[in-house]
Design a protein around this motif. Structure first.
Motif, PDB file in Angstrom:
ATOM      1  N   UNK A  64       7.453   9.045  -9.760  1.00 34.77           N
ATOM      2  CA  UNK A  64       7.032   8.900  -8.360  1.00 34.77           C
ATOM      3  C   UNK A  64       8.143   9.333  -7.408  1.00 34.77           C
ATOM      4  N   UNK A  65       9.364   8.888  -7.705  1.00 31.28           N
ATOM      5  CA  UNK A  65      10.479   9.294  -6.849  1.00 31.28           C
ATOM      6  C   UNK A  65      10.687  10.807  -6.893  1.00 31.28           C
ATOM      7  N   UNK A 103      -3.393   9.752  -7.997  1.00 26.98           N
ATOM      8  CA  UNK A 103      -2.938   8.957  -9.134  1.00 26.98           C
ATOM      9  C   UNK A 103      -1.467   8.598  -9.075  1.00 26.98           C
ATOM     10  N   UNK A 104      -0.849   8.759  -7.919  1.00 24.32           N
ATOM     11  CA  UNK A 104       0.596   8.561  -7.808  1.00 24.32           C
ATOM     12  C   UNK A 104       1.021   7.153  -8.218  1.00 24.32           C
ATOM     13  N   UNK A 105       0.279   6.140  -7.785  1.00 24.25           N
ATOM     14  CA  UNK A 105       0.680   4.752  -8.050  1.00 24.25           C
ATOM     15  C   UNK A 105       0.764   4.449  -9.547  1.00 24.25           C
ATOM     16  N   UNK A 106      -0.015   5.139 -10.352  1.00 23.82           N
ATOM     17  CA  UNK A 106      -0.059   4.852 -11.791  1.00 23.82           C
ATOM     18  C   UNK A 106       1.055   5.554 -12.571  1.00 23.82           C
ATOM     19  N   UNK A 107       1.761   6.444 -11.948  1.00 28.91           N
ATOM     20  CA  UNK A 107       2.821   7.176 -12.655  1.00 28.91           C
ATOM     21  C   UNK A 107       4.049   6.288 -12.857  1.00 28.91           C
ATOM     22  N   UNK A 139       0.803  -1.224   0.000  1.00 27.23           N
ATOM     23  CA  UNK A 139       0.000   0.000   0.000  1.00 27.23           C
ATOM     24  C   UNK A 139       0.838   1.277   0.000  1.00 27.23           C
ATOM     25  N   UNK A 140       2.152   1.169  -0.075  1.00 24.49           N
ATOM     26  CA  UNK A 140       2.987   2.356   0.111  1.00 24.49           C
ATOM     27  C   UNK A 140       2.616   3.491  -0.830  1.00 24.49           C
ATOM     28  N   UNK A 141       2.543   3.205  -2.125  1.00 23.05           N
ATOM     29  CA  UNK A 141       2.316   4.295  -3.075  1.00 23.05           C
ATOM     30  C   UNK A 141       0.900   4.843  -2.970  1.00 23.05           C
ATOM     31  N   UNK A 142      -0.037   4.016  -2.580  1.00 27.89           N
ATOM     32  CA  UNK A 142      -1.390   4.523  -2.307  1.00 27.89           C
ATOM     33  C   UNK A 142      -1.374   5.431  -1.086  1.00 27.89           C
ATOM     34  N   UNK A 143      -0.684   5.018  -0.037  1.00 31.65           N
ATOM     35  CA  UNK A 143      -0.595   5.846   1.171  1.00 31.65           C
ATOM     36  C   UNK A 143       0.048   7.190   0.854  1.00 31.65           C
ATOM     37  N   UNK A 144       1.135   7.175   0.099  1.00 33.54           N
ATOM     38  CA  UNK A 144       1.796   8.423  -0.246  1.00 33.54           C
ATOM     39  C   UNK A 144       0.900   9.322  -1.096  1.00 33.54           C
ATOM     40  N   UNK A 145       0.174   8.707  -2.011  1.00 35.63           N
ATOM     41  CA  UNK A 145      -0.745   9.492  -2.830  1.00 35.63           C
ATOM     42  C   UNK A 145      -1.804  10.185  -1.996  1.00 35.63           C
ATOM     43  N   UNK A 146      -2.312   9.485  -0.986  1.00 35.09           N
ATOM     44  CA  UNK A 146      -3.317  10.077  -0.109  1.00 35.09           C
ATOM     45  C   UNK A 146      -2.713  11.158   0.778  1.00 35.09           C
TER      46      UNK A 146
END
Length: 235
Positions: A132-133, A123-127, A110-117
């Motif tokens: 993302x970095x 939409x961070x996870x889809x980049x 869930x890391x990239x979802x958490x960061x996006x929130x």
């Protein structure tokens, strides 16, 4: 021999996981008389007897020896810059991440979802990964891991052995604007605090619930409630 009997052969099997200390392993002795009775052993095992040949069973064939130690795994390079204010530390990347060369590459993490929130970037996870970095860096967030190298079968932290830890204090001390060090999961927190808790460097040390799906004690929403605290250190 009459009736097709086979000679009785006694074996001792050592049963346990490949990383289990010898004192914790159980031993079972049995006589193989060519019986047709089924039996199942669901753990790693090897012959405990003189000679190097593996044990034989007429129904199941060769009983394998214990699996060899996995090769050492090396963590990923840091993703930071001189503006990093929050450093998020994991333990050691999982197999999917090591293969991809990307932090938190497993789709169930869930890391990239958490960061996006947290960053209001849903939409961070889809980049693409480099984007993302870059976005994390733009917000003052850096990524690294507590462990530099270790042996591990699979991806679970409980399987980590022979770990070499990184110099967290030395690394963090080279980040002039660092305000918080967040530990992603219990293993990172235990190992990281052991190095950093006695220092008076002005960094907040924050334990975060693991973003891994293997940590199911909290829902994603409950994890997010804790992770949102990162935002307070980014301003």
């Amino acid at each position: 021999m009459a009736g097709g009997d086979r000679p009785a052969t006694a074996f001792t099997l050592r049963i346990g996981t490949s990383g289990e200390p010898p004192g914790n392993r159980r031993f079972i002795r049995f006589a193989n008389r060519g019986s047709d009775r089924d039996f199942t052993v669901n753990r790693t095992y090897e012959r405990e007897a003189s000679g190097s040949a593996p044990c034989q069973n007429p129904r199941f064939g060769v009983i394998p020896r214990a699996m060899p130690d996995p090769l050492p795994k090396s963590a990923l390079p840091a993703s930071v810059d001189m503006n990093t204010r929050v450093l998020l530390l994991g333990s050691l990347p999982g197999e999917r991440s090591l293969q991809a060369g990307e932090y938190y590459a497993h789709p169930t993490n869930a890391f990239w979802w958490l960061m996006g929130e947290v960053l209001a970037e849903p939409g961070l996870r889809a980049r693409p990964y480099p984007e993302r970095l870059d976005l994390l860096k733009a917000h003052g967030i850096g990524l690294w891991d507590v462990i530099a190298t270790a042996r591990r079968q699979g991806s679970l932290d409980t399987a980590i052995r022979d770990a070499t830890e990184r110099d967290l204090a030395g690394f963090a001390g080279r980040l002039p604007h660092l305000r918080m060090i967040g530990f992603n999961g219990g293993t990172a927190a235990r190992r990281g605090r052991r190095q950093l808790a006695h220092l008076d460097a002005g960094w907040a040390l924050v334990d975060l619930p693991s973003s891994s799906a293997a940590y199911a004690a909290l829902s994603r929403a409950a994890k997010l409630d804790v992770w949102r605290g990162i935002a307070g250190y980014l301003g």
